[in-house]
Write an enzyme that holds these catalytic residues in place. Structure first.
Site, mmCIF file in Angstrom:
data_model
loop_
_atom_site.group_PDB
_atom_site.id
_atom_site.type_symbol
_atom_site.label_atom_id
_atom_site.label_comp_id
_atom_site.label_asym_id
_atom_site.label_seq_id
_atom_site.Cartn_x
_atom_site.Cartn_y
_atom_site.Cartn_z
ATOM 1 C CG HIS A 92 46.764 29.665 38.262
ATOM 2 N ND1 HIS A 92 47.480 28.540 37.932
ATOM 3 C CD2 HIS A 92 45.458 29.336 38.141
ATOM 4 C CE1 HIS A 92 46.638 27.577 37.602
ATOM 5 N NE2 HIS A 92 45.405 28.031 37.724
ATOM 6 C CG ASP A 113 37.868 31.120 39.908
ATOM 7 O OD1 ASP A 113 38.871 30.491 40.286
ATOM 8 O OD2 ASP A 113 36.847 30.563 39.452
HETATM 9 C C1 SDX Z 1 41.528 27.925 40.361
HETATM 10 O O1 SDX Z 1 45.282 24.834 39.748
HETATM 11 C C2 SDX Z 1 44.431 25.180 38.881
HETATM 12 O O2 SDX Z 1 44.576 24.990 37.719
HETATM 13 C C3 SDX Z 1 43.200 25.810 39.464
HETATM 14 C C4 SDX Z 1 42.207 26.421 38.464
HETATM 15 C C5 SDX Z 1 41.536 25.368 37.637
HETATM 16 O O3 SDX Z 1 41.073 25.688 36.536
HETATM 17 O O4 SDX Z 1 41.382 24.238 38.150
HETATM 18 O O5 SDX Z 1 42.882 27.342 37.610
HETATM 19 C C6 SDX Z 1 41.073 27.172 39.186
HETATM 20 O O6 SDX Z 1 41.506 27.391 41.443
HETATM 21 C C7 SDX Z 1 42.100 29.309 40.174
HETATM 22 C C8 SDX Z 1 42.608 29.921 41.510
HETATM 23 C C9 SDX Z 1 41.385 30.476 42.260
HETATM 24 N N1 SDX Z 1 41.825 30.933 43.623
HETATM 25 C C10 SDX Z 1 41.882 32.239 43.897
HETATM 26 O O7 SDX Z 1 41.691 33.156 43.082
HETATM 27 C C11 SDX Z 1 42.204 32.526 45.364
HETATM 28 C C12 SDX Z 1 43.243 33.631 45.443
HETATM 29 N N2 SDX Z 1 44.555 33.126 44.956
HETATM 30 C C13 SDX Z 1 45.407 32.502 45.841
HETATM 31 O O8 SDX Z 1 45.011 32.129 47.073
HETATM 32 C C14 SDX Z 1 46.628 31.835 45.240
HETATM 33 O O9 SDX Z 1 47.140 32.662 44.274
HETATM 34 C C15 SDX Z 1 46.453 30.430 44.694
HETATM 35 C C16 SDX Z 1 45.802 29.542 45.694
HETATM 36 C C17 SDX Z 1 45.636 30.479 43.454
HETATM 37 C C18 SDX Z 1 47.823 29.903 44.354
HETATM 38 O O10 SDX Z 1 48.487 29.736 45.544
HETATM 39 P P1 SDX Z 1 50.016 29.295 45.612
HETATM 40 O O11 SDX Z 1 50.541 28.869 44.289
HETATM 41 O O12 SDX Z 1 50.150 28.351 46.757
HETATM 42 O O13 SDX Z 1 50.751 30.623 45.908
HETATM 43 P P2 SDX Z 1 51.093 31.138 47.363
HETATM 44 O O14 SDX Z 1 49.867 31.084 48.209
HETATM 45 O O15 SDX Z 1 52.319 30.451 47.822
HETATM 46 O O16 SDX Z 1 51.399 32.691 47.053
HETATM 47 C C19 SDX Z 1 52.711 33.122 46.684
HETATM 48 C C20 SDX Z 1 52.811 34.557 47.211
HETATM 49 C C21 SDX Z 1 52.517 34.661 48.692
HETATM 50 O O17 SDX Z 1 53.133 35.835 49.163
HETATM 51 P P3 SDX Z 1 54.650 35.710 49.853
HETATM 52 O O18 SDX Z 1 54.519 34.648 50.926
HETATM 53 O O19 SDX Z 1 55.560 35.302 48.714
HETATM 54 O O20 SDX Z 1 54.923 37.100 50.382
HETATM 55 O O21 SDX Z 1 51.801 35.370 46.564
HETATM 56 C C22 SDX Z 1 50.888 35.825 47.542
HETATM 57 C C23 SDX Z 1 51.043 34.938 48.737
HETATM 58 O O22 SDX Z 1 50.655 35.621 49.925
HETATM 59 N N3 SDX Z 1 49.572 35.694 46.936
HETATM 60 C C24 SDX Z 1 48.601 36.584 47.023
HETATM 61 C C25 SDX Z 1 47.547 36.098 46.252
HETATM 62 N N4 SDX Z 1 47.898 34.913 45.721
HETATM 63 C C26 SDX Z 1 49.148 34.673 46.156
HETATM 64 N N5 SDX Z 1 48.536 37.770 47.705
HETATM 65 C C27 SDX Z 1 47.372 38.443 47.593
HETATM 66 N N6 SDX Z 1 46.311 38.046 46.844
HETATM 67 C C28 SDX Z 1 46.363 36.873 46.173
HETATM 68 N N7 SDX Z 1 45.342 36.461 45.462
#
Ligand code: SDX
Length: 431
Positions: free
Chosen positions: A306, A363
């Site tokens: 998140h 989720d």
């Molecule tokens: C919702 O914003 C809100 O409030 C949203 C929400 C709401 O109520 O409105 O809470 C609802 O959208 C919840 C999120 C649902 N999405 C997912 O579950 C999809 C999976 N999660 C991700 O794609 C991710 O964690 C996000 C999109 C939720 C957050 O993305 P960020 O903040 O841009 O983080 P990032 O992509 O920069 O990740 C940071 C690191 C990266 O690795 P490095 O580059 O540091 O090596 O963490 C890794 C990412 O690759 N990473 C994950 C991961 N989420 C982040 N690696 C594997 N699996 C994951 N789920």
């Protein structure tokens, strides 16, 4: 603590005031930055940028705190209902009996769609994704709302907000029935909000749906837990559209489109698809986790991570506890729940997830409950949209009520071609 930030650039020092929120959060007000330095800031994804001041929802991502108008989500989940919480978000206080009765009656009076809207449903192919139908039909519905294109009028807001909140649920149910070739089931005034939605989804002309209290409660709680979440992608989109003074239906339709993405509201559907594929392949979860850690795989542990929560999403905790209760009360055992729990356990022990502070978000478990109560997979994000509607409406109202509202218009850092001449066709090469 300083109340001014000093920025030194090109030999000059620029003083920027620090704004402090009611929970002590601090923001550097850069509204004079460009004028003082000729520079703008750059923050792709807005991870460090506050777009507004807001009184609606507070999140402390480090501590896993979520409050709607100051009331902890755990208390609302235990004691409130979706519609009472919707009133709280939109109007800023818990309604007394009279206010709740009026709000609930307004939703009942506005639950029907204009009969001519039925023709629009006929035009969609059966396989149309209900999020496409939802965003289209929210805008189509506005064509039947008197005065919706007039300038924002706080007096008219109450009835427009009630229409939107009441009808989004009817549109969603109609879209589902259409996609299954089923006859549309009209809302019944005798049923309250969530029960009426389940009735419109699952009753048949020859047989009423059996409204089990535990199912109504479980879905009502899902709606409540999704009701708002400060400046998430879709809510920020709603505020962006509202800043141009577009009408409340246009803002909601835009919110639906932003929510649809798999990184946002589409994640609940993606989590179940992930769990189903793990189950199908007989993977104990370790293969998938390895893939989720490998950037080249293109896979992520959906429902994990998140932008704000660097701790357990409090909503995920509540939903996880509800999963066991709902499945037990419905006498259902779902192998996907066991897989989800195993995945969580493994991920929370794994340094990759620990270092990046990746925890289950709202989720990760919500789809298990929606499956148990019979919501079809393609409707999961629609359920999220219905739940988030009060939050979008509350943020729309906050933008429109702001005394000196300005249109939102971010700047950019241009990285394209510098000036170059127009090339006649003859000089453009043959390839
Ligand atoms: C919702 O914003 C809100 O409030 C949203 C929400 C709401 O109520 O409105 O809470 C609802 O959208 C919840 C999120 C649902 N999405 C997912 O579950 C999809 C999976 N999660 C991700 O794609 C991710 O964690 C996000 C999109 C939720 C957050 O993305 P960020 O903040 O841009 O983080 P990032 O992509 O920069 O990740 C940071 C690191 C990266 O690795 P490095 O580059 O540091 O090596 O963490 C890794 C990412 O690759 N990473 C994950 C991961 N989420 C982040 N690696 C594997 N699996 C994951 N789920």
């Amino acid at each position: 603590m300083d109340n001014v930030a000093k920025l030194k650039i090109d030999g000059k020092t620029c003083s920027l005031p620090i704004v402090v929120g009611s929970e002590g959060e601090r923001g550097i007000d850069i509204s004079t930055l460009r004028q003082a330095t000729g520079c703008i800031t750059l923050d792709e994804g807005y991870g460090n940028t506050g777009a507004c001041r807001s009184d609606i929802t507070f999140i402390d991502g480090e501590k896993g705190i979520l409050r709607y108008r100051g009331i902890p989500i755990e208390a609302l989940a235990e004691k409130s209902s979706f519609i009472e919480t919707a009133f709280l978000l939109i109007y800023g206080h818990l309604p007394n009996h009279k206010e709740l009765r009026r709000f609930s009656d307004l939703l009942t009076q506005n639950e029907m769609l204009h009969e001519d809207l039925k023709f629009h449903f006929e035009g969609f192919p059966a396989h149309a994704h209900p999020m496409a139908i939802l965003s289209a039909m929210i805008n189509a519905t506005s064509c039947f709302v008197p005065g919706v294109l007039d300038a924002y009028d706080p007096e008219a807001f109450e009835s427009q907000a009630a229409r939107l909140l009441a009808k989004v649920r009817t549109i969603a149910a109609f879209a589902y029935r259409k996609s299954r070739g089923l006859p549309i089931m009209y809302p019944k005034p005798v049923f309250k909000y969530t029960a009426n939605f389940l009735h419109m989804m699952f009753s048949e002309p020859y047989q009423e749906y059996d409204l089990k209290p535990e199912v109504v409660r479980a879905l009502d709680l899902i709606f409540l837990l999704h009701a708002d979440h400060e400046q998430n992608c879709s809510t920020a989109t709603v505020r962006m559209i509202a800043s141009s003074q577009a009408n409340i239906f246009a803002c909601a339709a835009g919110g639906v489109c932003a929510l649809w993405g798999p990184l946002h509201g589409g994640a609940n559907q993606a989590v179940i698809e992930m769990l189903e594929s793990i189950h199908r392949e007989g993977d104990d979860g370790s293969k998938f986790i390895a893939a989720a850690k490998d950037k080249k795989s293109g896979k992520r542990l959906m429902g994990f991570g998140h932008r704000v929560y660097k701790n357990y999403d409090p909503r995920a905790k509540i939903i996880k506890a509800q999963c066991d209760k709902v499945l037990e009360s419905l006498n259902i055992s779902d192998p996907l729940l066991d897989i989800a729990k195993r995945l969580e356990e493994a991920a929370l022990r794994d340094s990759y997830f620990i270092e990046r502070k990746l925890y289950p978000n709202v989720d990760f478990y919500s789809g298990i409950i929606m499956r148990a109560i019979g919501i079809p997979l393609e409707m999961f994000t629609v359920i999220f949209a219905i739940g988030r509607m009060p939050g979008w409406i509350a943020n729309y109202k906050e933008v429109m009520d702001a005394p000196h509202g300005r249109i939102s218009r971010p700047r950019q850092i241009y990285t394209g071609h510098t000036e170059r001449p127009y090339q006649p066709m003859s000089e453009r090469g043959q390839e």
